[in-house]
Write a protein that holds these residues in place. Structure first.
Motif, PDB file in Angstrom:
ATOM      1  N   ALA A   1       0.778  -1.236   0.000  1.00 29.21           N
ATOM      2  CA  ALA A   1       0.000   0.000   0.000  1.00 29.21           C
ATOM      3  C   ALA A   1       0.812   1.290   0.000  1.00 29.21           C
ATOM      4  CB  ALA A   1      -0.970  -0.003   1.183  1.00 29.21           C
ATOM      5  N   ASN A   2       1.923   1.325   0.720  1.00 31.48           N
ATOM      6  CA  ASN A   2       2.646   2.590   0.845  1.00 31.48           C
ATOM      7  C   ASN A   2       4.133   2.316   1.082  1.00 31.48           C
ATOM      8  OD1 ASN A   2       3.017   2.133   3.740  1.00 31.48           O
ATOM      9  ND2 ASN A   2       0.826   2.586   3.881  1.00 31.48           N
ATOM     10  N   ASN A   3       4.912   3.391   1.048  1.00 30.56           N
ATOM     11  CA  ASN A   3       6.367   3.250   1.212  1.00 30.56           C
ATOM     12  C   ASN A   3       6.750   2.757   2.606  1.00 30.56           C
ATOM     13  OD1 ASN A   3       6.962   3.935  -1.401  1.00 30.56           O
ATOM     14  ND2 ASN A   3       7.291   6.099  -0.956  1.00 30.56           N
ATOM     15  N   ARG A   4       6.017   3.173   3.635  1.00 34.43           N
ATOM     16  CA  ARG A   4       6.319   2.720   4.995  1.00 34.43           C
ATOM     17  C   ARG A   4       6.248   1.203   5.082  1.00 34.43           C
ATOM     18  NH1 ARG A   4       1.775   3.959   7.991  1.00 34.43           N
ATOM     19  NH2 ARG A   4       1.272   1.803   7.752  1.00 34.43           N
ATOM     20  N   ASP A   5       5.174   0.627   4.554  1.00 36.28           N
ATOM     21  CA  ASP A   5       5.026  -0.825   4.566  1.00 36.28           C
ATOM     22  C   ASP A   5       6.083  -1.486   3.677  1.00 36.28           C
ATOM     23  OD1 ASP A   5       2.876  -0.511   6.252  1.00 36.28           O
ATOM     24  OD2 ASP A   5       1.355  -0.882   4.713  1.00 36.28           O
ATOM     25  N   TYR A   6       6.392  -0.861   2.553  1.00 39.12           N
ATOM     26  CA  TYR A   6       7.403  -1.426   1.660  1.00 39.12           C
ATOM     27  C   TYR A   6       8.744  -1.543   2.384  1.00 39.12           C
ATOM     28  CZ  TYR A   6      10.767  -2.160  -1.988  1.00 39.12           C
ATOM     29  OH  TYR A   6      11.799  -2.685  -2.723  1.00 39.12           O
ATOM     30  N   TYR A   7       9.168  -0.463   3.034  1.00 39.65           N
ATOM     31  CA  TYR A   7      10.478  -0.490   3.688  1.00 39.65           C
ATOM     32  C   TYR A   7      10.502  -1.402   4.912  1.00 39.65           C
ATOM     33  CZ  TYR A   7      12.178   2.785   0.306  1.00 39.65           C
ATOM     34  OH  TYR A   7      12.553   3.349  -0.882  1.00 39.65           O
ATOM     35  N   ALA A   8       9.359  -1.591   5.560  1.00 39.48           N
ATOM     36  CA  ALA A   8       9.285  -2.584   6.639  1.00 39.48           C
ATOM     37  C   ALA A   8       9.491  -3.990   6.057  1.00 39.48           C
ATOM     38  CB  ALA A   8       7.944  -2.492   7.353  1.00 39.48           C
ATOM     39  N   ALA A   9       8.855  -4.253   4.921  1.00 41.02           N
ATOM     40  CA  ALA A   9       9.028  -5.555   4.256  1.00 41.02           C
ATOM     41  C   ALA A   9      10.455  -5.714   3.745  1.00 41.02           C
ATOM     42  CB  ALA A   9       8.026  -5.690   3.109  1.00 41.02           C
ATOM     43  N   GLN A  10      11.056  -4.631   3.292  1.00 43.09           N
ATOM     44  CA  GLN A  10      12.449  -4.666   2.821  1.00 43.09           C
ATOM     45  C   GLN A  10      13.393  -5.017   3.975  1.00 43.09           C
ATOM     46  OE1 GLN A  10      13.449  -4.286  -0.331  1.00 43.09           O
ATOM     47  NE2 GLN A  10      15.626  -4.305   0.031  1.00 43.09           N
ATOM     48  N   ARG A  11      13.155  -4.423   5.141  1.00 48.50           N
ATOM     49  CA  ARG A  11      13.988  -4.735   6.312  1.00 48.50           C
ATOM     50  C   ARG A  11      13.840  -6.208   6.694  1.00 48.50           C
ATOM     51  NH1 ARG A  11      12.241   0.386   7.573  1.00 48.50           N
ATOM     52  NH2 ARG A  11      10.542  -0.346   8.904  1.00 48.50           N
ATOM     53  N   TYR A  12      12.625  -6.739   6.616  1.00 48.70           N
ATOM     54  CA  TYR A  12      12.414  -8.159   6.889  1.00 48.70           C
ATOM     55  C   TYR A  12      13.218  -9.006   5.909  1.00 48.70           C
ATOM     56  CZ  TYR A  12      10.293 -12.749   7.157  1.00 48.70           C
ATOM     57  OH  TYR A  12      10.116 -14.101   7.268  1.00 48.70           O
ATOM     58  N   TYR A  13      13.162  -8.668   4.626  1.00 43.48           N
ATOM     59  CA  TYR A  13      13.901  -9.413   3.600  1.00 43.48           C
ATOM     60  C   TYR A  13      15.402  -9.397   3.898  1.00 43.48           C
ATOM     61  CZ  TYR A  13      16.510 -10.099  -0.701  1.00 43.48           C
ATOM     62  OH  TYR A  13      17.438 -10.507  -1.622  1.00 43.48           O
ATOM     63  N   ILE A  14      15.944  -8.229   4.232  1.00 46.62           N
ATOM     64  CA  ILE A  14      17.380  -8.098   4.516  1.00 46.62           C
ATOM     65  C   ILE A  14      17.753  -8.929   5.735  1.00 46.62           C
ATOM     66  CG2 ILE A  14      19.170  -6.478   5.260  1.00 46.62           C
ATOM     67  CD1 ILE A  14      17.720  -4.386   3.405  1.00 46.62           C
ATOM     68  N   SER A  15      16.888  -8.948   6.740  1.00 48.89           N
ATOM     69  CA  SER A  15      17.198  -9.706   7.955  1.00 48.89           C
ATOM     70  C   SER A  15      17.198 -11.217   7.707  1.00 48.89           C
ATOM     71  CB  SER A  15      16.183  -9.383   9.057  1.00 48.89           C
ATOM     72  OG  SER A  15      14.939  -9.998   8.803  1.00 48.89           O
ATOM     73  N   LYS A  16      16.509 -11.676   6.672  1.00 48.85           N
ATOM     74  CA  LYS A  16      16.429 -13.111   6.371  1.00 48.85           C
ATOM     75  C   LYS A  16      17.565 -13.597   5.495  1.00 48.85           C
ATOM     76  CE  LYS A  16      12.968 -14.273   8.724  1.00 48.85           C
ATOM     77  NZ  LYS A  16      13.237 -15.048   9.918  1.00 48.85           N
ATOM     78  N   ASP A  17      18.245 -12.682   4.811  1.00 47.72           N
ATOM     79  CA  ASP A  17      19.349 -13.107   3.928  1.00 47.72           C
ATOM     80  C   ASP A  17      20.702 -12.938   4.555  1.00 47.72           C
ATOM     81  OD1 ASP A  17      17.804 -14.081   1.976  1.00 47.72           O
ATOM     82  OD2 ASP A  17      18.219 -12.531   0.517  1.00 47.72           O
TER      83      ASP A  17
END
Length: 192
Positions: A176-192
């Motif tokens: 929906a928005n950039n805030r949610d996108y960057y939260a999901a991006q941080r999750y992705y980075i933490s998993k790799d």
């Protein structure tokens, strides 16, 4: 045309007659990044195979915001109609998301090629299956909670993920928005 043949021949040998037909009835074109291939209500009776670059099919959602519905990258095809065997227009704009080189053939000529040459029919059905697999992967990714979508995109579709801009990723993943996108991006980075 050799680059088109090289892609097709990854799956089966093309007959000399099939190559001659594709050469006679189609042409290689280039599309500039950001330029439209087809506007929303425009009808373009063509089948196109991407040699390099990327196109996206966009539409406006019920709130009038842009959405990326589908995509095609090198080795994929896209059509200017609903599918290669119809003349019905689709309510999408097709945009070159990168500098793109593609082979274009009229739908009628392509239909004849599929019906006339078993090697082209075979390759077309493989490409069609790839499209269905992509659609299923994307539907699965979109069904996840937004927090996990970027991670799933990079795991299931790494080539596509690398080609997309942040905004394109957000639109494709329906975040929906950039805030949610960057939260999901941080999750992705933490998993790799």
């Amino acid at each position: 045309m050799q680059s088109v043949f090289d892609y097709f021949q990854k799956y089966t040998d093309l007959s000399a007659e099939a190559k001659a037909y594709l050469t006679q009835h189609g042409k290689i074109h280039s599309g500039a990044k950001g330029s439209p291939y087809k506007l929303t209500q425009q009808q373009k009776n063509t089948w196109c195979f991407i040699l390099s670059g990327m196109v996206v099919k966009e539409h406006l959602n019920h709130n009038g915001k842009p959405c990326i519905d589908r995509f095609s990258i090198a080795g994929d095809y896209f059509v200017g109609t609903r599918h290669a065997f119809t003349k019905r227009a689709e309510s999408f704009t097709i945009v070159f998301a990168h500098e793109t080189t593609y082979y274009e053939i009229n739908n009628t000529a392509f239909q004849e090629a599929v019906n006339r040459f078993s090697c082209i029919s075979y390759v077309y059905h493989i490409f069609k299956q790839h499209k269905l697999d992509q659609a299923n992967d994307l539907a699965y990714i979109r069904s996840l909670h937004y927090m996990y979508r970027i991670h799933a995109l990079y795991k299931r579709m790494p080539l596509l993920a690398a080609l997309l801009t942040v905004e394109q990723r957000r639109l494709l993943l329906e975040i929906a928005n950039n805030r949610d996108y960057y939260a999901a991006q941080r999750y992705y980075i933490s998993k790799d």
